[in-house]
Write a protein that holds these residues in place. Structure first.
Motif, PDB file in Angstrom:
ATOM      1  N   PHE A   1      -0.161 -11.113  -0.565  1.00  0.00           N
ATOM      2  CA  PHE A   1      -1.276 -10.180  -0.678  1.00  0.00           C
ATOM      3  C   PHE A   1      -0.807  -8.783  -1.058  1.00  0.00           C
ATOM      4  CE2 PHE A   1      -2.966 -13.481   2.192  1.00  0.00           C
ATOM      5  CZ  PHE A   1      -4.030 -13.882   1.402  1.00  0.00           C
TER       6      PHE A   1
ATOM      7  N   THR B   1       0.418  -9.028  -4.779  1.00  0.00           N
ATOM      8  CA  THR B   1      -0.751  -9.168  -5.656  1.00  0.00           C
ATOM      9  C   THR B   1      -1.486  -7.844  -5.777  1.00  0.00           C
ATOM     10  OG1 THR B   1      -0.997 -11.485  -5.050  1.00  0.00           O
ATOM     11  CG2 THR B   1      -2.914 -10.422  -6.011  1.00  0.00           C
ATOM     12  N   GLY B   2      -1.627  -7.156  -4.646  1.00  0.00           N
ATOM     13  CA  GLY B   2      -2.293  -5.856  -4.665  1.00  0.00           C
ATOM     14  C   GLY B   2      -1.583  -4.857  -5.552  1.00  0.00           C
TER      15      GLY B   2
ATOM     16  N   LEU C   1      -4.991  -3.541  -6.931  1.00  0.00           N
ATOM     17  CA  LEU C   1      -6.170  -3.776  -6.098  1.00  0.00           C
ATOM     18  C   LEU C   1      -5.809  -3.629  -4.627  1.00  0.00           C
ATOM     19  CD1 LEU C   1      -7.393  -7.114  -7.739  1.00  0.00           C
ATOM     20  CD2 LEU C   1      -8.424  -4.859  -8.048  1.00  0.00           C
ATOM     21  N   LEU C   2      -6.836  -3.397  -3.828  1.00  0.00           N
ATOM     22  CA  LEU C   2      -6.643  -3.471  -2.385  1.00  0.00           C
ATOM     23  C   LEU C   2      -6.946  -4.917  -1.987  1.00  0.00           C
ATOM     24  CD1 LEU C   2      -6.136  -2.348   0.418  1.00  0.00           C
ATOM     25  CD2 LEU C   2      -8.564  -1.745   0.525  1.00  0.00           C
ATOM     26  N   VAL C   3      -5.915  -5.622  -1.585  1.00  0.00           N
ATOM     27  CA  VAL C   3      -6.067  -7.002  -1.120  1.00  0.00           C
ATOM     28  C   VAL C   3      -5.712  -6.956   0.370  1.00  0.00           C
ATOM     29  CG1 VAL C   3      -5.437  -9.397  -1.581  1.00  0.00           C
ATOM     30  CG2 VAL C   3      -5.277  -7.723  -3.407  1.00  0.00           C
TER      31      VAL C   3
END
Length: 130
Positions: free
Chosen positions: A95, A98-99, A104-106
């Motif tokens: 996470f 990926t963020g 992105l904010l994951v």
């Protein structure tokens, strides 16, 4: 005599909350919309299977942490409890990466990190009390 471990109890409760969020929220927000896409049935089935494997892992690890925390089964198995801590710590990594990768904010890692930390604190407290 095995005593209660409040850190494992709190970690188990957080893990159980994560289980319910994954089971209900994930089904509604991710799995159901995915089923409605044009993704072929085989790929969709594999993703749903993997999704529910994680759901099962969350339920089982919640059960182990709570049982150990209340001084019942697994309370003396600190290696298994540490493994659950490492598992939750490793769940953070995809996470976070990926963020960063997609900008992105994951936030899912925010659920897993406290479980890992509390698990490790509980192991250290158990060693000190032994």
């Amino acid at each position: 005599m095995i005593t209660k471990n409040k850190y494992w109890i709190i970690a188990g409760i957080l893990n159980l909350i994560t289980f319910f969020m994954h089971l209900i929220g994930g089904q509604l927000e991710l799995v159901n919309p995915m089923i409605e896409t044009s993704l072929n049935l085989e790929k969709s089935s594999q993703l749903i299977g993997a999704w529910h494997m994680v759901t099962i892992i969350l339920l089982v690890t919640s059960s182990v942490l709570l049982s150990a925390g209340f001084g019942k089964k697994y309370a003396t198995n600190s290696e298994m409890i540490k493994s659950i801590g490492y598992l939750n710590l490793s769940f953070c990594l995809p996470f976070i990466l990926t963020g960063f990768y997609y900008g992105l904010l994951v936030p899912q890692w925010i659920l897993f990190l406290p479980i890992a930390i509390l698990t490790f604190i509980g192991v250290n407290k158990t060693k000190k009390n032994a």
